[in-house]
Design an enzyme around this catalytic site. Sequence first.
Site, short mmCIF file in Angstrom:
data_model
loop_
_atom_site.label_atom_id
_atom_site.label_comp_id
_atom_site.label_asym_id
_atom_site.label_seq_id
_atom_site.Cartn_x
_atom_site.Cartn_y
_atom_site.Cartn_z
N LYS A 162 0.83 -1.20 0.00
CA LYS A 162 0.00 0.00 0.00
C LYS A 162 0.87 1.26 0.00
O LYS A 162 0.68 2.17 -0.81
CB LYS A 162 -0.95 0.00 1.21
CG LYS A 162 -1.82 1.22 1.31
CD LYS A 162 -1.34 2.10 2.44
CE LYS A 162 -1.99 3.47 2.35
NZ LYS A 162 -1.53 4.35 3.43
N ASP A 179 -6.34 0.81 0.65
CA ASP A 179 -6.31 1.09 2.08
C ASP A 179 -7.68 0.72 2.65
O ASP A 179 -8.49 0.10 1.99
CB ASP A 179 -5.97 2.56 2.32
CG ASP A 179 -7.12 3.46 1.91
OD1 ASP A 179 -7.95 3.03 1.09
OD2 ASP A 179 -7.21 4.59 2.42
#
Length: 213
Positions: A121, A140
Site C-alpha cells: 500500500k 487502504d
Amino acid sequence: MTRPERAAAVIAALARTYPHAHCELAYTTPLQLLIATILSAQCTDKRVNLVTPALFRTCRTAADFVALPAEQLEELIQSAGFFRAKAKNIRACCAALVERHGGEVPRTMDALTALAGVGRKTANVVLGNAFGLNVGVVVDTHVQRLTRRLGLTKQTTPEKIERDLIKLVPRAQWTLFSHWLIWHGRRRCTARNPDCATCELRALCPSADKTGK
DNA sequence: ATCCCGAGGG
DNA sequence: CCCTCTGGAT
C-alpha cells in the site's frame, strides 16, 4: 449491469463528483511522502499532517533521520500512534536508503517493499503520487470498504482486491481511482454511518441503505 | 466500542 | 491464518 459496466459508471460518477481529488498527505519530496505514508498506518492523514511539519524541519535527508536519536524521533511522531514501531521502521528504512540507494527513494515496487515499514500500500502511494507511476492500485481501509460495498470485488484481503481492481480500472486512472474512493469514503461513505441519502453513487450501489455493509 | 490512506511477526 | 503495535476522534 455487469461488474465492468458498474465499474465504468462508478468511475465516471466519481470523476464528476471529485474533479479535484488528490493526495491529502502534506509533502514536497518523495522522501517526505514516504515518511508521511509510513506514519499514516491506522491514523488519519489530518493527524499525520500535524506531526510532519516539525519532523521535516528537523530532518531533511534520509541521513538526517538516521542521525536523529530514537527517543527524539519517537517524541516527534508520538501522536500518530504505533510510535515505537514506526520510529524503528523509519530509522531502518532511511538507513537502507542511505546504504543501498544513495539517500534517494527508489522507484520500483520490489525496492520499495524491501524497505522497513513499507508494504504494498505504501509503495503504491509513493509510486503513484511522488513518481506518477501507475504500478498498482492503493488499497487502504477506504478503498477496501467502498469497493466491497459497491460490488466491485468480493475479496477480503488488500492484495486480492487490488488484483480485481486492476482489471476493472484503466491503468491511467489507477492513482486517481484510489483518491476518489478515499475522498468519498471520508466525506460520504464512512465506515459507521454512510450517508446513502445524499450519495452520488446511490443508483449504482448494491449496498445503498443497507447500513453497516 | 470502533475506526483511521498498515506492516511485521508468529 | 492470527496477533500486536498506539493515540486520537467519534
